[in-house]
Design a protein around this motif. Structure first.
Motif, PDB file in Angstrom:
ATOM      1  N   PRO A 182       7.515 -21.049  -6.471  1.00  0.00           N
ATOM      2  CA  PRO A 182       6.102 -20.665  -6.453  1.00  0.00           C
ATOM      3  C   PRO A 182       5.194 -21.854  -6.753  1.00  0.00           C
ATOM      4  CG  PRO A 182       7.408 -19.215  -7.877  1.00  0.00           C
ATOM      5  CD  PRO A 182       8.256 -20.391  -7.548  1.00  0.00           C
ATOM      6  N   ALA A 183       3.968 -21.779  -6.216  1.00  0.00           N
ATOM      7  CA  ALA A 183       2.974 -22.819  -6.480  1.00  0.00           C
ATOM      8  C   ALA A 183       1.929 -22.365  -7.485  1.00  0.00           C
ATOM      9  CB  ALA A 183       2.282 -23.227  -5.173  1.00  0.00           C
ATOM     10  N   SER A 184       1.900 -21.067  -7.800  1.00  0.00           N
ATOM     11  CA  SER A 184       0.918 -20.519  -8.732  1.00  0.00           C
ATOM     12  C   SER A 184       1.515 -19.282  -9.382  1.00  0.00           C
ATOM     13  CB  SER A 184      -0.390 -20.180  -8.018  1.00  0.00           C
ATOM     14  OG  SER A 184      -0.148 -19.263  -6.965  1.00  0.00           O
ATOM     15  N   ARG A 185       0.821 -18.754 -10.389  1.00  0.00           N
ATOM     16  CA  ARG A 185       1.365 -17.586 -11.083  1.00  0.00           C
ATOM     17  C   ARG A 185       1.492 -16.403 -10.128  1.00  0.00           C
ATOM     18  NH1 ARG A 185      -0.245 -13.456 -15.810  1.00  0.00           N
ATOM     19  NH2 ARG A 185       1.849 -13.304 -16.679  1.00  0.00           N
ATOM     20  N   ILE A 186       0.462 -16.109  -9.363  1.00  0.00           N
ATOM     21  CA  ILE A 186       0.503 -15.052  -8.351  1.00  0.00           C
ATOM     22  C   ILE A 186       0.633 -15.737  -7.001  1.00  0.00           C
ATOM     23  CG2 ILE A 186      -0.631 -13.013  -7.418  1.00  0.00           C
ATOM     24  CD1 ILE A 186      -0.058 -12.793 -10.405  1.00  0.00           C
ATOM     25  N   ASP A 187       1.669 -15.409  -6.255  1.00  0.00           N
ATOM     26  CA  ASP A 187       1.906 -16.088  -4.988  1.00  0.00           C
ATOM     27  C   ASP A 187       2.601 -15.135  -4.023  1.00  0.00           C
ATOM     28  OD1 ASP A 187       1.728 -18.237  -3.286  1.00  0.00           O
ATOM     29  OD2 ASP A 187       2.853 -19.613  -4.576  1.00  0.00           O
ATOM     30  N   LEU A 188       2.428 -15.381  -2.734  1.00  0.00           N
ATOM     31  CA  LEU A 188       3.060 -14.580  -1.686  1.00  0.00           C
ATOM     32  C   LEU A 188       3.832 -15.495  -0.748  1.00  0.00           C
ATOM     33  CD1 LEU A 188       0.146 -12.162  -0.588  1.00  0.00           C
ATOM     34  CD2 LEU A 188       1.926 -11.732  -2.269  1.00  0.00           C
ATOM     35  N   PHE A 189       4.999 -15.015  -0.290  1.00  0.00           N
ATOM     36  CA  PHE A 189       5.831 -15.777   0.638  1.00  0.00           C
ATOM     37  C   PHE A 189       6.291 -14.850   1.754  1.00  0.00           C
ATOM     38  CE2 PHE A 189       6.250 -17.419  -3.614  1.00  0.00           C
ATOM     39  CZ  PHE A 189       6.123 -18.793  -3.463  1.00  0.00           C
TER      40      PHE A 189
ATOM     41  N   TYR B  69       9.241  -6.909  -3.773  1.00  0.00           N
ATOM     42  CA  TYR B  69       8.674  -6.506  -2.488  1.00  0.00           C
ATOM     43  C   TYR B  69       7.883  -5.214  -2.637  1.00  0.00           C
ATOM     44  CZ  TYR B  69      11.720 -10.005  -0.410  1.00  0.00           C
ATOM     45  OH  TYR B  69      12.318 -11.190  -0.079  1.00  0.00           O
ATOM     46  N   LEU B  70       6.819  -5.110  -1.862  1.00  0.00           N
ATOM     47  CA  LEU B  70       6.088  -3.852  -1.804  1.00  0.00           C
ATOM     48  C   LEU B  70       6.881  -2.832  -1.004  1.00  0.00           C
ATOM     49  CD1 LEU B  70       2.434  -5.012  -1.089  1.00  0.00           C
ATOM     50  CD2 LEU B  70       3.247  -3.874  -3.152  1.00  0.00           C
ATOM     51  N   ASP B  71       6.809  -1.602  -1.456  1.00  0.00           N
ATOM     52  CA  ASP B  71       7.347  -0.516  -0.644  1.00  0.00           C
ATOM     53  C   ASP B  71       6.734  -0.592   0.750  1.00  0.00           C
ATOM     54  OD1 ASP B  71       8.673   2.407  -0.764  1.00  0.00           O
ATOM     55  OD2 ASP B  71       6.789   2.511   0.342  1.00  0.00           O
ATOM     56  N   ARG B  72       7.544  -0.334   1.768  1.00  0.00           N
ATOM     57  CA  ARG B  72       7.070  -0.471   3.151  1.00  0.00           C
ATOM     58  C   ARG B  72       5.818   0.349   3.420  1.00  0.00           C
ATOM     59  NH1 ARG B  72       7.925   2.958   7.008  1.00  0.00           N
ATOM     60  NH2 ARG B  72       9.642   3.931   5.875  1.00  0.00           N
ATOM     61  N   ARG B  73       5.738   1.565   2.829  1.00  0.00           N
ATOM     62  CA  ARG B  73       4.576   2.418   3.085  1.00  0.00           C
ATOM     63  C   ARG B  73       3.304   1.804   2.518  1.00  0.00           C
ATOM     64  NH1 ARG B  73       7.305   7.472   0.350  1.00  0.00           N
ATOM     65  NH2 ARG B  73       7.913   5.713  -0.962  1.00  0.00           N
ATOM     66  N   ILE B  74       3.387   1.181   1.342  1.00  0.00           N
ATOM     67  CA  ILE B  74       2.216   0.517   0.780  1.00  0.00           C
ATOM     68  C   ILE B  74       1.834  -0.683   1.642  1.00  0.00           C
ATOM     69  CG2 ILE B  74       1.299  -0.677  -1.236  1.00  0.00           C
ATOM     70  CD1 ILE B  74       3.199   0.926  -2.957  1.00  0.00           C
TER      71      ILE B  74
ATOM     72  N   ILE C 202      -3.204  -7.601   0.175  1.00  0.00           N
ATOM     73  CA  ILE C 202      -2.222  -7.474  -0.902  1.00  0.00           C
ATOM     74  C   ILE C 202      -2.723  -8.187  -2.156  1.00  0.00           C
ATOM     75  CG2 ILE C 202       0.114  -8.118  -1.616  1.00  0.00           C
ATOM     76  CD1 ILE C 202       0.958  -7.666   1.333  1.00  0.00           C
ATOM     77  N   GLN C 203      -3.322  -9.355  -2.008  1.00  0.00           N
ATOM     78  CA  GLN C 203      -3.883 -10.058  -3.166  1.00  0.00           C
ATOM     79  C   GLN C 203      -4.958  -9.212  -3.843  1.00  0.00           C
ATOM     80  OE1 GLN C 203      -2.973 -12.803  -4.627  1.00  0.00           O
ATOM     81  NE2 GLN C 203      -2.135 -14.277  -3.188  1.00  0.00           N
ATOM     82  N   ASP C 204      -5.822  -8.571  -3.049  1.00  0.00           N
ATOM     83  CA  ASP C 204      -6.864  -7.707  -3.612  1.00  0.00           C
ATOM     84  C   ASP C 204      -6.250  -6.523  -4.354  1.00  0.00           C
ATOM     85  OD1 ASP C 204      -8.885  -9.305  -2.657  1.00  0.00           O
ATOM     86  OD2 ASP C 204      -9.215  -8.132  -0.844  1.00  0.00           O
ATOM     87  N   TYR C 205      -5.231  -5.941  -3.759  1.00  0.00           N
ATOM     88  CA  TYR C 205      -4.542  -4.814  -4.383  1.00  0.00           C
ATOM     89  C   TYR C 205      -3.939  -5.237  -5.726  1.00  0.00           C
ATOM     90  CZ  TYR C 205      -0.740  -1.362  -4.936  1.00  0.00           C
ATOM     91  OH  TYR C 205       0.125  -0.414  -5.424  1.00  0.00           O
ATOM     92  N   LEU C 206      -3.290  -6.380  -5.753  1.00  0.00           N
ATOM     93  CA  LEU C 206      -2.682  -6.859  -6.995  1.00  0.00           C
ATOM     94  C   LEU C 206      -3.730  -7.174  -8.046  1.00  0.00           C
ATOM     95  CD1 LEU C 206       0.017  -9.282  -5.535  1.00  0.00           C
ATOM     96  CD2 LEU C 206       0.398  -7.014  -6.495  1.00  0.00           C
TER      97      LEU C 206
ATOM     98  N   PHE D  34       7.328 -11.566  -0.023  1.00  0.00           N
ATOM     99  CA  PHE D  34       7.897 -11.642  -1.366  1.00  0.00           C
ATOM    100  C   PHE D  34       6.724 -11.875  -2.306  1.00  0.00           C
ATOM    101  CE2 PHE D  34       9.682 -14.043  -4.944  1.00  0.00           C
ATOM    102  CZ  PHE D  34      10.828 -13.325  -5.258  1.00  0.00           C
ATOM    103  N   VAL D  35       6.515 -10.964  -3.249  1.00  0.00           N
ATOM    104  CA  VAL D  35       5.334 -10.982  -4.103  1.00  0.00           C
ATOM    105  C   VAL D  35       5.720 -11.530  -5.477  1.00  0.00           C
ATOM    106  CG1 VAL D  35       3.507  -9.593  -5.149  1.00  0.00           C
ATOM    107  CG2 VAL D  35       4.364  -9.013  -2.864  1.00  0.00           C
ATOM    108  N   GLU D  36       5.138 -12.650  -5.826  1.00  0.00           N
ATOM    109  CA  GLU D  36       5.388 -13.319  -7.103  1.00  0.00           C
ATOM    110  C   GLU D  36       4.247 -13.010  -8.078  1.00  0.00           C
ATOM    111  OE1 GLU D  36       6.584 -14.779 -10.057  1.00  0.00           O
ATOM    112  OE2 GLU D  36       7.873 -15.730  -8.544  1.00  0.00           O
ATOM    113  N   LEU D  37       4.599 -12.526  -9.277  1.00  0.00           N
ATOM    114  CA  LEU D  37       3.595 -12.168 -10.280  1.00  0.00           C
ATOM    115  C   LEU D  37       3.599 -13.096 -11.489  1.00  0.00           C
ATOM    116  CD1 LEU D  37       4.122  -8.288 -10.322  1.00  0.00           C
ATOM    117  CD2 LEU D  37       2.343  -9.566  -9.110  1.00  0.00           C
TER     118      LEU D  37
END
Length: 364
Positions: free
Chosen positions: A22-29, A60-65, A76-80, A143-146
């Motif tokens: 990761p490059a930051s605390r919250i990150d997406l790949f 990972y987010l559930d597929r439906r979300i 997704i960033q806004d949701y998080l 892949f959602v990094e928190l």
């Protein structure tokens, strides 16, 4: 992202393991995009893929979300960000009082992250240790990094993907486990004294499943419990998670007196908390965060404007991966170091036991 290993077999599933920095605390790949670029038809010819995280603050987010959020990284960033406001850093979590963490050495305390907020965001926001996606179009799989970067340094993450043609249901059964005597509690289903995981592993072995998954879910009529996969750390489970079950906005209200008008006057009606009119509260929160995407508002409003007994509704079921990591033809349940399946209850079952539905699936 760095490829650790991969395996392709014309007669069976494709699987690959990647390491993520990761490059930051919250990150997406975009893991799917990386595998598509790396392997092309070797990966994309399979109509389905199963994405697995070895971590408790990244998944990972559930597929439906993900579909509601249009697989869009900004959505997704806004949701998080909403859940970051619900569970802000440094809001008085007992899990983050490192001097109370008796399982840590002095050396570990020096580098251990204060990340209770990331664990609660993972559980409350509908993230999963693993999720199934259909390989349609070019939609990314994030892949959602928190908790990727913290005071102690930068993490290295690991994710495995199995691509396959179809599924075979191998076995369905119901398993009874001893219920907690406490009305609000979290039980570690990996605890060997329960015998639950040992029974699941025997099931995998008896049916010779190399690659697949175990689906564990609550019976249809169960309304007082939820399931998640996370770290079963005593202070997190017995203090911070219980606080959330009693009042989902407890930690947000501690942020500061200017966050909301009279935040501490929010009625804490324990399990009936959500009878409070959450609409005004939610609108104020959205104004603070600056989110205006209607689909994100709808999704998060649904999570907030329900009784707390449904707060973990997205986790009425979990999945556990079955992997043949060594190529020996025999699968085993795949775990990250700190992962445990956890049964969360906000009311006892009314008896000595609780029932879980189990389904074993083989990937072909």
């Amino acid at each position: 992202m760095i490829l650790v290993n991969r395996h392709t077999d014309s007669d069976g599933p494709f699987h690959a393991t990647l390491r993520i920095q990761p490059a930051s605390r919250i990150d997406l790949f975009d893991v799917r995009g990386r595998l598509r670029d790396e392997f092309g038809p070797d990966f994309t010819r399979y109509p389905r893929a199963f994405y697995i995280s070895d971590h408790t603050t990244a998944g990972y987010l559930d597929r439906r979300i993900a579909e509601v959020l249009e697989h869009d990284g900004e959505n997704i960033q806004d949701y998080l960000q909403i859940f970051q406001k619900l569970f802000p850093p440094d809001a008085g979590y007992v899990h983050d009082e490192l001097h109370l963490r008796t399982e840590l050495s002095d050396q570990q305390r020096a580098t251990e992250p204060r990340n209770a907020d990331s664990h609660l965001t993972f559980m409350g926001g509908g993230l999963r240790n693993c999720a199934s996606y259909e390989q349609r179009g070019d939609d990314p799989v994030w892949f959602v990094e928190l908790d990727g970067v913290h005071a102690g340094g930068t993490r290295t993450r690991r994710t495995t993907v199995i691509a396959y043609r179809g599924e075979q249901e191998v076995r369905q059964l119901q398993v009874s486990i001893a219920a907690s005597p406490h009305p609000i509690d979290a039980q570690n289903l990996r605890d060997p004294r329960l015998g639950f995981i040992a029974r699941l592993q025997r099931l995998v072995r008896e049916h010779g499943v190399s690659f697949g998954r175990l689906d564990v879910s609550l019976p249809h009529g169960e309304r007082h419990a939820g399931l998640t996969v996370n770290e079963y750390e005593t202070l997190l489970m017995t203090h911070d998670l219980r606080e959330v079950l009693r009042n989902p906005l407890r930690f947000m209200a501690r942020l500061g007196k200017g966050a909301l008008q009279e935040p501490l006057a929010i009625p804490a009606k324990t399990l009936n908390y959500a009878q409070y009119d959450a609409v005004q509260l939610f609108n104020e929160l959205m104004d603070r965060v600056g989110v205006r995407r209607s689909l994100v508002e709808r999704l998060v409003n649904r999570a907030l404007a329900v009784p707390v007994s449904h707060f973990l509704r997205m986790k009425r079921g979990i999945s556990l991966p079955v992997l043949d990591r060594r190529g020996e033809g025999s699968g085993e349940i795949g775990w990250g170091t700190y992962q445990s399946p956890i049964l969360v209850q906000w009311r006892g079952p009314g008896g000595a036991d609780r029932i879980l539905d189990v389904r074993l699936v083989r990937f072909v």
